[in-house]
Write a protein that holds these residues in place. Structure first.
Motif, PDB file in Angstrom:
ATOM      1  N   PRO A  78      29.762  26.647  30.222  1.00 32.52           N
ATOM      2  CA  PRO A  78      30.233  27.389  31.412  1.00 32.52           C
ATOM      3  C   PRO A  78      31.688  26.862  31.724  1.00 32.52           C
ATOM      4  CG  PRO A  78      27.994  26.762  31.413  1.00 32.52           C
ATOM      5  CD  PRO A  78      28.403  26.106  30.112  1.00 32.52           C
ATOM      6  N   ARG A  79      31.872  25.693  31.514  1.00 33.81           N
ATOM      7  CA  ARG A  79      33.163  24.962  31.952  1.00 33.81           C
ATOM      8  C   ARG A  79      34.189  26.000  31.224  1.00 33.81           C
ATOM      9  NH1 ARG A  79      35.445  19.202  29.811  1.00 33.81           N
ATOM     10  NH2 ARG A  79      37.630  19.437  30.613  1.00 33.81           N
ATOM     11  N   CYS A  80      34.231  25.913  29.915  1.00 39.28           N
ATOM     12  CA  CYS A  80      35.410  26.717  29.002  1.00 39.28           C
ATOM     13  C   CYS A  80      35.150  28.018  29.653  1.00 39.28           C
ATOM     14  CB  CYS A  80      35.214  26.464  27.545  1.00 39.28           C
ATOM     15  SG  CYS A  80      35.353  24.840  27.174  1.00 39.28           S
ATOM     16  N   ARG A  81      34.050  28.853  29.561  1.00 33.04           N
ATOM     17  CA  ARG A  81      34.200  30.211  30.111  1.00 33.04           C
ATOM     18  C   ARG A  81      35.008  30.337  31.472  1.00 33.04           C
ATOM     19  NH1 ARG A  81      29.495  30.665  29.206  1.00 33.04           N
ATOM     20  NH2 ARG A  81      28.386  30.351  31.298  1.00 33.04           N
ATOM     21  N   ALA A  82      34.537  29.387  32.592  1.00 37.48           N
ATOM     22  CA  ALA A  82      35.290  29.527  33.726  1.00 37.48           C
ATOM     23  C   ALA A  82      36.844  29.268  33.490  1.00 37.48           C
ATOM     24  CB  ALA A  82      34.762  28.693  34.742  1.00 37.48           C
ATOM     25  N   GLU A  83      37.366  28.548  32.542  1.00 35.81           N
ATOM     26  CA  GLU A  83      38.585  28.262  32.543  1.00 35.81           C
ATOM     27  C   GLU A  83      39.202  29.247  31.829  1.00 35.81           C
ATOM     28  OE1 GLU A  83      42.055  25.951  32.633  1.00 35.81           O
ATOM     29  OE2 GLU A  83      40.111  25.571  33.288  1.00 35.81           O
ATOM     30  N   ALA A  84      38.617  30.009  30.738  1.00 31.12           N
ATOM     31  CA  ALA A  84      39.172  31.288  30.348  1.00 31.12           C
ATOM     32  C   ALA A  84      39.279  32.486  31.080  1.00 31.12           C
ATOM     33  CB  ALA A  84      38.140  31.873  29.054  1.00 31.12           C
ATOM     34  N   GLU A  85      38.190  32.523  31.990  1.00 35.07           N
ATOM     35  CA  GLU A  85      38.223  33.626  32.879  1.00 35.07           C
ATOM     36  C   GLU A  85      39.438  33.488  34.132  1.00 35.07           C
ATOM     37  OE1 GLU A  85      34.368  33.749  34.793  1.00 35.07           O
ATOM     38  OE2 GLU A  85      33.467  34.656  33.038  1.00 35.07           O
ATOM     39  N   SER A  86      39.887  32.094  34.607  1.00 36.36           N
ATOM     40  CA  SER A  86      40.726  31.930  35.445  1.00 36.36           C
ATOM     41  C   SER A  86      42.114  32.341  34.627  1.00 36.36           C
ATOM     42  CB  SER A  86      40.561  30.501  35.735  1.00 36.36           C
ATOM     43  OG  SER A  86      41.535  29.811  36.715  1.00 36.36           O
ATOM     44  N   PHE A  87      42.194  31.757  33.550  1.00 33.19           N
ATOM     45  CA  PHE A  87      43.648  31.974  32.847  1.00 33.19           C
ATOM     46  C   PHE A  87      43.753  33.581  32.803  1.00 33.19           C
ATOM     47  CE2 PHE A  87      46.422  32.283  29.369  1.00 33.19           C
ATOM     48  CZ  PHE A  87      47.512  31.377  29.776  1.00 33.19           C
ATOM     49  N   ARG A  88      42.599  34.144  32.278  1.00 31.10           N
ATOM     50  CA  ARG A  88      42.818  35.679  32.144  1.00 31.10           C
ATOM     51  C   ARG A  88      43.226  36.393  33.430  1.00 31.10           C
ATOM     52  NH1 ARG A  88      38.094  36.259  30.269  1.00 31.10           N
ATOM     53  NH2 ARG A  88      38.543  36.316  27.916  1.00 31.10           N
ATOM     54  N   ASP A  89      42.585  36.075  34.648  1.00 22.35           N
ATOM     55  CA  ASP A  89      43.086  36.586  35.793  1.00 22.35           C
ATOM     56  C   ASP A  89      44.599  36.275  36.306  1.00 22.35           C
ATOM     57  OD1 ASP A  89      40.482  37.191  36.347  1.00 22.35           O
ATOM     58  OD2 ASP A  89      39.723  35.516  37.682  1.00 22.35           O
ATOM     59  N   THR A  90      44.882  35.235  35.574  1.00 23.86           N
ATOM     60  CA  THR A  90      46.371  34.843  36.095  1.00 23.86           C
ATOM     61  C   THR A  90      47.138  35.829  35.132  1.00 23.86           C
ATOM     62  OG1 THR A  90      45.801  32.606  36.590  1.00 23.86           O
ATOM     63  CG2 THR A  90      48.141  32.947  35.764  1.00 23.86           C
ATOM     64  N   SER A 102      34.139  16.307  23.334  1.00 22.01           N
ATOM     65  CA  SER A 102      35.512  16.555  22.473  1.00 22.01           C
ATOM     66  C   SER A 102      35.541  18.034  22.111  1.00 22.01           C
ATOM     67  CB  SER A 102      35.111  15.571  20.938  1.00 22.01           C
ATOM     68  OG  SER A 102      36.237  15.758  20.232  1.00 22.01           O
ATOM     69  N   THR A 103      34.575  18.644  21.635  1.00 22.62           N
ATOM     70  CA  THR A 103      34.701  19.981  21.366  1.00 22.62           C
ATOM     71  C   THR A 103      35.286  20.986  22.533  1.00 22.62           C
ATOM     72  OG1 THR A 103      32.678  19.685  19.938  1.00 22.62           O
ATOM     73  CG2 THR A 103      33.312  22.052  20.527  1.00 22.62           C
ATOM     74  N   CYS A 104      34.896  20.526  23.697  1.00 21.18           N
ATOM     75  CA  CYS A 104      35.279  21.292  25.013  1.00 21.18           C
ATOM     76  C   CYS A 104      36.733  20.924  25.271  1.00 21.18           C
ATOM     77  CB  CYS A 104      34.507  20.558  26.203  1.00 21.18           C
ATOM     78  SG  CYS A 104      33.141  21.121  26.327  1.00 21.18           S
ATOM     79  N   ASP A 105      37.182  19.696  24.895  1.00 18.05           N
ATOM     80  CA  ASP A 105      38.885  19.328  24.847  1.00 18.05           C
ATOM     81  C   ASP A 105      39.438  20.354  23.590  1.00 18.05           C
ATOM     82  OD1 ASP A 105      38.179  17.568  27.011  1.00 18.05           O
ATOM     83  OD2 ASP A 105      38.043  15.887  25.682  1.00 18.05           O
ATOM     84  N   ASP A 106      38.851  20.425  22.697  1.00 19.06           N
ATOM     85  CA  ASP A 106      39.498  21.140  21.608  1.00 19.06           C
ATOM     86  C   ASP A 106      39.655  22.593  21.971  1.00 19.06           C
ATOM     87  OD1 ASP A 106      39.918  18.736  20.224  1.00 19.06           O
ATOM     88  OD2 ASP A 106      38.318  19.115  18.963  1.00 19.06           O
ATOM     89  N   ILE A 107      38.759  23.069  22.724  1.00 22.96           N
ATOM     90  CA  ILE A 107      38.803  24.573  22.777  1.00 22.96           C
ATOM     91  C   ILE A 107      39.658  24.889  24.082  1.00 22.96           C
ATOM     92  CG2 ILE A 107      37.257  26.514  23.616  1.00 22.96           C
ATOM     93  CD1 ILE A 107      36.875  25.450  20.800  1.00 22.96           C
TER      94      ILE A 107
END
Length: 314
Positions: free
Chosen positions: A37-49, A4-9
């Motif tokens: 790690p999951r949210c960090r990867a998502e943040a890095e992917s969005f940052r690259d975009t 749930s916390t991951c979904d919110d973040i």
């Protein structure tokens, strides 16, 4: 719970990367991303975009009047800070719940990203389509040229094949004539009679040879050829493949001049089917227009019989 916390973040990551969150949500998102790690990867992917967005379109140098208008607007904005803040709060209050407050900036950024991405994708797809169309036109042109070359090569090959066939036929005929001449020359050389003179006469450049035609009375393998020189009386006759004359009959050589036939002499065919006959005619050979070899009775020499074996027009 962690999920749930991951979904919110994850919902906050676009705004977090763009720096559009308030301090509380930004701190909460940063703390979670540091441990997940999951949210960090998502943040890095969005940052690259987001980092690639400045390259989606080329740089544009605005004209001077745009720069002046922009400076005027900035000055006006500084003077009306308080009124603008009040208007902003009223606008935010009137927005629908799903784009109000902290979600307005992320949603706007996402829409901008989507629009830019779609524009770039459409432009690239259109450019690629134009390139493919040009390549297709060029390929079709090359294909037509290759087809034309293939047709030309096939026509050339057919012409060469026809010429080759004709040359092969001529070569075969020449070989046949050469073989016949060689056989005749061998017969002459083997006969042993007047070898030197006979060979010299036949080999002389002014000597003309002619193959006599056969009739139905001649054996299938029989042949005869005469050799003569224009303006001369000498005549050489060579025969092979002919059976010896029956008892009481002889082979006789005739030369015809108009309606008059002249018996030149009798021809003796050996047991091997070969005959050589050398004679000097009463007149040069140019004076006669026909030659015949007949099978006659021994005591008959006034007129040629009907049993013609060989004949030819001179």
């Amino acid at each position: 719970m962690t999920s749930s916390t991951c979904d919110d973040i994850i919902e906050l990551i676009p705004a977090f990367v763009l720096g559009a969150l308030d301090a509380h949500d930004a701190t909460r998102a940063a703390a979670h991303i540091a441990t997940c790690p999951r949210c960090r990867a998502e943040a890095e992917s969005f940052r690259d975009t987001v980092e690639l967005l400045p390259y989606a379109a080329g740089a544009i140098d605005p004209p001077p009047r745009v720069k002046r208008q922009l400076l005027v607007r900035i000055a006006a904005a500084n003077e009306n800070t308080s009124s603008s803040a009040t208007s902003k709060r009223q606008s935010m209050t009137s927005l629908p719940p799903f784009i109000s407050g902290r979600w307005f900036a992320p949603v706007a950024v996402l829409m901008l990203v989507l629009l830019v991405g779609l524009s770039v994708a459409t432009f690239e797809a259109r450019g690629r389509a134009d390139q493919l169309a040009a390549e297709l036109v060029a390929s079709r042109q090359v294909l037509r040229e290759m087809e034309a070359q293939i047709v030309e090569v096939r026509q050339t090959a057919q012409t060469i094949q026809v010429q080759l066939s004709a040359s092969q036929r001529e070569l075969n005929e020449t070989r046949t004539q050469l073989a016949a001449s060689q056989r005749e020359l061998q017969q002459i050389q083997a006969s042993g009679s007047n070898d030197g003179q006979l060979v010299s006469f036949i080999a002389a450049p002014q000597t003309v040879s002619q193959l006599l035609g056969t009739t139905e009375r001649a054996p299938e393998e029989a042949s005869a050829r005469i050799f003569m020189q224009p303006g001369h009386n000498r005549l050489v006759l060579l025969i092979y493949g002919l059976k010896s004359a029956e008892p009481g009959k002889v082979y006789r050589l005739w030369l015809a001049k108009g309606n008059q036939a002249i018996a030149i002499g009798t021809v003796t065919v050996g047991s091997d089917g070969v005959a050589e006959f050398v004679v000097d005619a009463p007149e040069p050979m140019d004076a006669y227009d026909q030659v015949m070899i007949t099978l006659d009775q021994v005591d008959t020499a006034a007129q040629p019989s009907e049993e013609v074996i060989f004949e030819a027009n001179l």
